[in-house]
Design an enzyme around this catalytic site. Structure first.
Site, PDB file in Angstrom:
ATOM      1  N   ASP A   1       0.816  -1.214   0.000  1.00 47.41           N
ATOM      2  CA  ASP A   1       0.000   0.000   0.000  1.00 47.41           C
ATOM      3  C   ASP A   1       0.849   1.263   0.000  1.00 47.41           C
ATOM      4  OD1 ASP A   1       0.961  -0.452   2.557  1.00 47.41           O
ATOM      5  OD2 ASP A   1      -0.986  -0.675   3.494  1.00 47.41           O
TER       6      ASP A   1
ATOM      7  N   ASN B   1      -7.766  -3.086  14.003  1.00 51.81           N
ATOM      8  CA  ASN B   1      -9.147  -3.452  13.662  1.00 51.81           C
ATOM      9  C   ASN B   1      -9.178  -4.645  12.690  1.00 51.81           C
ATOM     10  OD1 ASN B   1      -8.212  -2.286  11.337  1.00 51.81           O
ATOM     11  ND2 ASN B   1      -9.673  -0.579  11.309  1.00 51.81           N
TER      12      ASN B   1
ATOM     13  N   HIS C   1      -7.267  -4.938   9.965  1.00 48.44           N
ATOM     14  CA  HIS C   1      -6.983  -4.627   8.560  1.00 48.44           C
ATOM     15  C   HIS C   1      -5.652  -5.217   8.102  1.00 48.44           C
ATOM     16  CE1 HIS C   1      -5.060  -0.523   9.741  1.00 48.44           C
ATOM     17  NE2 HIS C   1      -4.077  -1.243   9.207  1.00 48.44           N
TER      18      HIS C   1
ATOM     19  N   GLU D   1      -9.784  -2.034   5.211  1.00 44.49           N
ATOM     20  CA  GLU D   1     -10.453  -1.777   6.478  1.00 44.49           C
ATOM     21  C   GLU D   1     -11.699  -2.666   6.612  1.00 44.49           C
ATOM     22  OE1 GLU D   1      -9.004   0.078   8.539  1.00 44.49           O
ATOM     23  OE2 GLU D   1      -8.354   1.997   7.722  1.00 44.49           O
TER      24      GLU D   1
END
Ligand code: GLP
Length: 241
Positions: free
Chosen positions: A67, A136, A138, A143
């Site tokens: 990313d 979370n 990810h 997400e």
């Protein structure tokens, strides 16, 4: 999933580096999928150390990063380009032509996402994808969502990710709100996956990833479906399993 429990972060880093170096020795022109964040820094340090001792050769290795923040240039100190140069590429004999990272400055996001998928395809796919884990659940910047996003795309970052990543920026306002990320399908198409996790703050999410239901609300839970995932995690991170 194969699980390898380590004593601590240092031990996790060394064992993670062992898996990557084994891949590089067995296939010198392998395609490595690389991750950023604080977790893999120790792994990169260890690889640099072994390179310095003459045990590893990066000259034929190709890398594709997971990313990149949208709107940050390669020179921006918080860009993932900059991170990778700092922790790995500038310290080993990587051929710059073999380094692939999404271009955060490309304004046409559709064009950039197609280009990146084509890059991965033309390299013949990813041999070994290294992953960290967000609080979370990810992976990359995928997400929690209502569906698993398949391919590379441009995403809005959640408040919790912006919050978690603002430690690297001088102020929260300067954390980019969007990023390019490989999609879930892009990631699980890798032939092998190495998930690195450290610390008690990741214990609850790691439990959900490995033992909870497979759900896009916990993006990394999709790894349960992959035939060749190795989780290298320290005792603290595995504390709730
Ligand atoms: C960022 C990156 C992820 C990384 C995550 C966890 O959001 N995009 O690829 O896995 O942070 O970071 P850390 O390892 O610092 O906990």
């Amino acid at each position: 999933m194969k699980i390898c429990e380590t004593r601590d972060y240092r031990d996790m880093s060394r064992k993670g580096a062992n898996v990557i170096s084994a891949q590089m020795i067995l296939k010198p022109d392998c395609v490595l999928g690389l991750a950023t964040g604080s977790t893999p820094i120790g792994v990169y340090d260890q690889l640099v150390d072994w390179y310095g001792k003459g045990d590893l050769d990066f000259s034929q290795v190709k890398t594709v990063n997971l990313d990149e923040y949208r709107g940050l240039s390669e020179e921006h100190p918080q860009s993932y380009h900059y991170f990778m140069n700092r922790y790995l590429f500038s310290r080993v004999n990587m051929n710059p032509a073999h380094i692939y990272i999404p271009n955060g400055m490309e304004k046409n996001w559709e064009k950039e996402c197609c280009r990146y998928e084509e890059v991965i395809r033309s390299l013949g796919g990813i041999d070994l994808q290294i992953l960290g884990l967000g609080h979370n659940g990810h992976i990359g910047f995928n997400e929690p969502d209502f569906q698993f996003a398949p391919l590379t795309r441009c995403v809005d970052l959640t408040e919790s990710t912006i919050e978690a990543n603002c430690r690297f920026f001088s102020e929260k306002e300067s954390v980019p709100r969007q990023a390019y990320t490989m999609g879930i399908k892009t990631i699980i198409n890798a032939r092998k996956i190495l998930l690195l996790v450290s610390g008690s703050d990741k214990a609850e999410i790691l439990r959900k990833v490995m033992a909870g239901p497979i759900t896009p609300q916990v993006p990394a839970s999709v790894l349960q479906l992959h035939p060749d995932v190795t989780v290298i995690a320290d005792r603290e991170a595995l504390g709730k399993l």
